[in-house]
Design a protein around this motif. Structure first.
Motif, short mmCIF file in Angstrom:
data_model
loop_
_atom_site.label_atom_id
_atom_site.label_comp_id
_atom_site.label_asym_id
_atom_site.label_seq_id
_atom_site.Cartn_x
_atom_site.Cartn_y
_atom_site.Cartn_z
N MET A 219 30.27 33.64 50.99
CA MET A 219 31.64 33.18 50.76
C MET A 219 31.67 32.04 49.74
SD MET A 219 34.96 32.88 51.40
CE MET A 219 35.47 33.68 52.91
N PRO A 220 32.43 32.19 48.65
CA PRO A 220 32.53 31.11 47.65
C PRO A 220 33.07 29.83 48.28
CG PRO A 220 33.43 33.16 46.79
CD PRO A 220 33.18 33.39 48.24
N GLY A 221 32.48 28.72 47.90
CA GLY A 221 32.91 27.42 48.40
C GLY A 221 32.34 27.05 49.75
N TYR B 136 36.25 38.53 49.47
CA TYR B 136 36.30 37.25 50.16
C TYR B 136 37.73 36.76 50.37
CZ TYR B 136 31.42 37.15 48.62
OH TYR B 136 30.11 37.46 48.38
N PHE B 137 38.63 37.28 49.57
CA PHE B 137 40.01 36.82 49.61
C PHE B 137 40.92 38.01 49.85
CE2 PHE B 137 37.62 34.04 46.70
CZ PHE B 137 37.75 32.85 47.37
N SER B 138 40.79 38.60 51.03
CA SER B 138 41.55 39.81 51.35
C SER B 138 42.11 39.67 52.76
CB SER B 138 40.63 41.03 51.29
OG SER B 138 39.69 41.00 52.34
N LEU B 139 42.85 40.67 53.17
CA LEU B 139 43.41 40.67 54.52
C LEU B 139 42.32 40.72 55.58
CD1 LEU B 139 46.47 43.05 54.03
CD2 LEU B 139 46.46 40.54 54.17
N ASN B 140 41.09 41.05 55.17
CA ASN B 140 39.97 41.09 56.10
C ASN B 140 39.47 39.69 56.45
OD1 ASN B 140 37.88 42.31 57.67
ND2 ASN B 140 36.45 42.05 55.98
N THR B 141 39.85 38.69 55.67
CA THR B 141 39.39 37.32 55.89
C THR B 141 40.22 36.65 56.97
OG1 THR B 141 38.70 37.15 53.58
CG2 THR B 141 38.95 35.10 54.80
N ASP B 142 39.56 36.08 57.94
CA ASP B 142 40.23 35.36 59.04
C ASP B 142 40.42 33.91 58.61
OD1 ASP B 142 41.07 34.12 61.35
OD2 ASP B 142 39.69 35.21 62.65
N ASP C 238 32.99 27.05 40.02
CA ASP C 238 32.82 28.50 40.11
C ASP C 238 34.04 29.20 39.48
OD1 ASP C 238 32.27 31.11 40.69
OD2 ASP C 238 32.04 30.84 42.85
N PRO C 239 34.02 29.43 38.17
CA PRO C 239 35.18 30.03 37.48
C PRO C 239 35.55 31.42 38.00
CG PRO C 239 33.63 29.09 35.90
CD PRO C 239 32.93 29.09 37.22
N TRP C 240 34.63 32.10 38.69
CA TRP C 240 34.92 33.44 39.18
C TRP C 240 36.02 33.45 40.25
CZ3 TRP C 240 33.11 37.85 37.03
CH2 TRP C 240 32.02 37.74 36.17
N VAL C 241 36.32 32.29 40.83
CA VAL C 241 37.36 32.27 41.85
C VAL C 241 38.76 32.08 41.26
CG1 VAL C 241 35.77 31.33 43.57
CG2 VAL C 241 37.21 29.77 42.28
N LYS C 242 38.85 31.86 39.95
CA LYS C 242 40.16 31.58 39.33
C LYS C 242 41.20 32.67 39.59
CE LYS C 242 38.62 28.40 35.72
NZ LYS C 242 38.47 28.13 34.26
N PRO C 243 40.83 33.97 39.58
CA PRO C 243 41.85 34.99 39.87
C PRO C 243 42.40 34.90 41.28
CG PRO C 243 39.95 35.98 38.76
CD PRO C 243 39.56 34.58 39.15
N TYR C 244 41.76 34.10 42.13
CA TYR C 244 42.18 34.01 43.52
C TYR C 244 42.73 32.62 43.83
CZ TYR C 244 39.26 38.08 43.22
OH TYR C 244 38.72 39.27 42.81
N ALA C 245 43.38 32.04 42.82
CA ALA C 245 43.94 30.70 42.97
C ALA C 245 44.94 30.63 44.11
CB ALA C 245 44.60 30.25 41.66
N GLU C 246 45.76 31.65 44.26
CA GLU C 246 46.75 31.64 45.35
C GLU C 246 46.08 31.69 46.71
OE1 GLU C 246 49.92 31.08 45.71
OE2 GLU C 246 50.03 30.58 43.59
#
Length: 687
Positions: free
Chosen positions: A404-406, A367-373, A27-35
C-alpha cells in the motif's frame, strides 16, 4: 485547494480541504488518486475530531483499561463493562462461591454496566472470576473484556478470568532505555513456548535466562515476541487471540513477562510485540465474540464479520467503541509491560474487503478502490499516532504484502504512519527461485525483488517466515537438503546435496540483508538451519511436543554443520551492524551477469560479490569499480569457520588499476569460486 499542517506536542492535527500532500512529491504515481488521498485524510481528520473533539489527544482517549475492568476503588472494588445490548450482567467467582445472581451490575445510559463491591478483601489476588451475561444469544458465562490474566482449570480445561493484584508491585529498572533511532532493527523473532529444547511449553523465565543471552551474543538488537496475547489454543501460534489485555498464561505470570522485558532492556535489546488487531477468535467461552449478545458489538454483521480462511471474527473499525477498545490495548501493552513497539499482524487483511486473498497488487488503482476498507486505514493511522505520542522512539512494523502506497510515510504527509513494512515478497521470491533449476535462476529478478520498495518506505527484509517452518511447508534449507539433513549434517559426512544447501543458505542470507533494506528479521532457529518442522501438540500427533521446540544443542555441536551456519549468521549480523551497512538505499550495482550468475555491488567502502553459478568459478574476474586505492576480503562464505574450503584469500590487496579486458575501466581482478560470496573493504595502499 490547500493544506495546513499543525504539529502540537503528542498529537498530529491536519486541516485540509484538498491535500497537496508530501506523498505526491515522494511518490508521483499516486497523483492520479489525489481524490482518494483527500478522502483518506478527510476521514482521518473527521473521525479524529468526533473522537477527541477540538483539543483532545489519543493519549488521553485510549484509557479504556483504566476505566473498564476490575479495579481497586475506594474501600472496595469497581467492575465496569461495555455491553450495550445485554439484558443483564452478574459478576461471579470465588469471592461469592460462584453465585450466579447475587452480584448484578447496573446499566448506565451509555450502555456500560458497573458494580461496586465493598471491602478491600472482597476480591483477592489470584481469585477467579467470570461475568454471567444475559442477552439475545442466551445466558452465557463470559470472561470480562478487560481481564488482565486468564487461567485454565487443569481438570475441566475451562478458562476463567483471574484477579491479578499482587501486593508487591514489579520494580522496573529500565527507566533510561530508549530505542536508538540510528540503529537498524536486527530482529530475532521468537515464540516463548518453543524457545527451549525440552518437550514442554517454555516459560517467560526460561526465555529470559537462556534465550536473551543467546540473542545478544548473536548480535541481534531486537526481539519480536509472538503469541504474547492470551490465546486458548496453543497450536494457533498465538494468532487466535481471545483476551486483548492479558499476557498469555501458557508461559507464566505477568510479572514473569515484565521481568523478561526489563532484563532485555538491561542488555540493550528492544522488545516488540506481535500485535493481533486484524481478527480474533470466534469462541464465546474464552473470547469477546457476541459478548453483549449481538454479533455486531465488535464486529461487522454477517459474512463481512467472518474471515473464512482464518475461521475468525473481523472488527468493525468504523465503530468508535471498537477503536477505543483496540487503542486502549495498544496503550496498555506499552504502559504496563514497557514493550518498545509492535509488529502489526495481518495488515493486508485489514486494508481490503477481500483481505488481499488472490489479489495481484500490480496496479495503483487496486489500492484506491471500493475494495479498500478506509475505516481500517483510519484505525491504523490512529494506532500509529498513539504509539508515537506515548513513545516517540517506539517502532511499528506493518505485515503487509500488498505494498500500500504511503504505508511508511508520516500521517501528515498523507501516509499511514508505520516505521517499517515487512518485505513479504522476498520470502516468496526465494521459495519460487528454489523451485527452479540452479541454471535457471535470474539474477536480474533477484536484484529487482531485493531492492524494490515504495518511495520513502523502510523495509524489514527476511529470507523465510515462521509459517514456512510449520508442518505442511518447508524451511529454506529443508527445501534444498530434504532427507539428506537427517544423515549428512555431520561435518565429516560428504554430501553434494548438503554442500549445496549450506552454501546457498549462507549466500541467500547475506544478499538479502545487504541489498538495501533498513532492517532484518530472522525466525529463531532458522539462522542455523533448524532441521525439524514445527508441529504443535494436537490430537493428530497424540499431543506431542517433540516437534514444537528448538534443538539448540545442534547449533552448539562442534561436529555438525549447524554450528557452521550459526557462526556465519553471527559474523554476518556483526558485519552489517558494526560497519553501519544496513539501509542507505539501493547499493551501487557494479556487475549483474545472468550467464555467469554473478552479482556485485558497492555500499560505502565495501564491495559485495556473489557467484551463484552451480559449477563455474570465475578466475581473474574483472570487476570495474571506477575507484582508486585497493580492496581486501574481510569475510566470505567459504571460510573454514563457516564450513567452507578456504579458497579465498584475506591477505591479498586487490589494487584498483586499468582492467586488461576493459581499457576504459578501472577495477581489479579477483578469483570468485562458484556458490560463494565475499565482502571486500577499501584499504589504503602503502607507497
Amino acid at each position: 485547494m490547500s493544506e495546513k499542517t499543525v504539529k502540537k506536542k503528542d498529537e498530529v492535527v491536519i486541516e485540509t480541504t484538498h491535500p497537496n500532500l508530501e506523498i505526491f512529491k515522494i511518490d508521483p504515481w499516486v497523483k492520479p488518486y489525489a481524490e482518494d488521498l483527500a478522502l483518506r485524510m478527510r476521514r482521518y481528520e473527521g473521525v479524529r475530531k468526533s473522537l477527541l473533539g477540538e483539543k483532545g489527544t489519543f493519549k488521553e482517549f485510549a484509557n479504556g483499561h483504566h476505566h473498564f475492568g476490575i479495579h481497586p476503588f475506594g474501600d472496595g472494588w469497581i467492575y465496569r463493562e461495555w455491553a450495550p445490548e445485554a439484558y443483564g450482567l452478574y459478576l461471579m467467582g470465588d469471592f461469592n462461591n460462584w453465585n450466579r445472581v447475587s452480584h448484578p451490575l447496573t446499566k448506565n445510559a451509555d450502555g456500560t454496566w458497573e458494580i461496586y463491591i465493598p471491602g478491600h478483601d472482597a476480591l483477592t489476588h489470584e481469585s477467579r472470576v467470570k461475568v454471567r451475561v444475559v442477552g439475545r444469544n442466551g445466558d452465557r458465562d463470559r470472561i470480562p473484556l478487560y481481564i488482565r490474566k486468564v487461567v485454565q482449570d487443569p481438570q475441566t480445561h475451562d478458562f476463567s478470568g483471574q484477579i491479578w493484584s499482587p501486593e508487591e508491585v514489579f520494580h522496573w529498572t529500565d527507566g533510561d532505555f530508549k530505542i536508538e533511532q540510528s540503529e537498524p532493527p536486527l530482529i530475532y523473532e521468537a515464540h516463548i513456548g518453543m524457545a527451549q529444547e525440552k518437550e514442554a511449553v517454555g516459560t517467560y523465565k526460561e526465555f529470559e535466562e537462556f534465550m536473551l543471552p543467546r540473542i545478544k551474543a548473536q548480535g541481534y538488537n531486537t526481539v519480536q515476541l509472538m503469541a504474547v496475547m492470551e490465546h486458548p489454543y496453543y497450536a494457533s501460534f498465538g494468532y487466535h487471540v481471545s483476551n486483548f489485555f492479558a499476557p498469555s498464561s501458557w508461559f507464566g505470570t505477568p510479572e514473569d513477562l515484565k521481568s523478561l522485558i526489563n532484563k532485555a532492556h538491561s542488555m540493550g535489546i528492544s522488545v516488540l510485540m506481535d500485535l493481533v488487531h486484524s481478527h480474533t477468535i470466534k469462541n464465546f467461552a474464552e473470547g469477546i465474540n457476541e459478548f453483549d449478545g449481538t454479533s455486531h458489538q465488535f464486529f461487522h454483521h454477517g459474512a463481512r464479520g467472518y474471515h473464512s480462511a482464518w475461521d475468525s471474527k473481523l472488527f468493525n473499525y468504523g465503530k468508535h467503541e471498537v477503536i477505543h477498545f483496540l487503542l486502549s490495548s495498544i496503550k496498555y501493552w506499552l504502559e504496563e509491560y514497557h514493550f518498545d513497539g509492535f509488529r502489526f499482524d495481518g495488515v493486508t487483511s485489514m486494508l481490503y474487503h477481500d483481505h488481499g486473498l488472490g489479489t495481484a497488487f500490480d496496479d495503483y488503482a487496486k489500492y484506491f478502490s471500493l475494495n479498500t476498507d478506509i475505516d481500517a486505514v483510519t484505525y491504523l493511522q490512529f494506532a500509529n499516532e498513539l504509539i508515537k505520542a506515548l513513545r516517540p522512539d517506539a517502532l511499528s512494523i506493518a505485515e503487509d504484502m500488498s505494498g500500500m502506497p504511503g504505508m511508511c510515510l508520516p500521517i501528515e504527509a498523507g501516509g499511514i504512519g508505520f516505521d517499517f513494512r515487512l518485505a513479504m515478497g522476498v520470502p516468496d521470491f526465494w521459495v519460487n527461485t528454489l523451485k527452479k533449476k540452479d541454471d535457471d535462476w535470474s539474477v536480474g529478478q533477484l536484484w529487482y525483488e531485493l531492492t524494490t520498495s515504495r518511495p520513502g518506505e523502510k523495509r524489514i527484509a527476511y529470507v523465510e517466515s515462521h509459517d514456512q517452518a510449520l508442518v505442511g511447508d518447508k524451511t529454506l534449507i529443508f527445501r534444498m537438503a530434504d532427507k539428506d539433513m537427517y544423515w549428512h549434517m555431520n561435518k565429516k559426512s560428504p554430501s553434494l546435496v548438503i554442500e549445496r544447501a549450506v552454501a546457498l543458505h549462507k549466500m541467500i542470507r547475506l544478499i538479502t540483508i545487504s541489498l538495501g533494506s533498513e532492517g532484518y528479521l530472522n525466525f529463531m532457529g532458522n539462522e542455523f538451519g533448524h532441521p525439524e518442522w514445527i508441529d504443535f501438540p494436537r490430537e493428530g500427533n497424540n499431543w506431542s511436543f517433540k516437534h514444537c521446540r528448538r534443538l539448540w544443542s545442534l547449533a552448539d555441536n562442534p561436529f555438525l554443520r549447524y554450528e557452521d551456519l550459526k557462526h556465519f549468521d553471527v559474523a554476518m549480523i556483526h558485519l552489517m551492524h558494526d560497519n553501519a551497512l544496513m539501509g542507505g538505499g539501493v547499493p551501487q550495482p557494479l556487475w549483474i551477469d545472468q550467464m555467469r550468475k554473478l552479482v556485485a555491488y558497492k555500499k560505502k567502502d565495501y564491495i559485495f560479490i556473489f557467484n551463484f553459478h552451480p559449477t563455474d568459478p570465475q578466475v581473474d574476474f574483472e570487476l570495474p569499480v571506477n575507484d582508486t586505492g585497493g580492496y581486501r576480503v574481510i569475510m566470505d562464505t567459504d571460510e573454514p569457520r563457516f564450513g567452507g574450503n578456504g579458497l579465498i584469500s584475506h591477505e591479498v590487496i586487490y589494487e584498483v588499476k586499468t582492467l586488461p579486458g576493459m581499457k576504459q575501466q578501472t577495477g581489479f581482478q579477483i578469483y570468485v569460486p562458484n556458490r560463494t560470496a565475499m565482502v571486500l573493504k577499501k584499504v589504503t595502499l602503502k607507497d
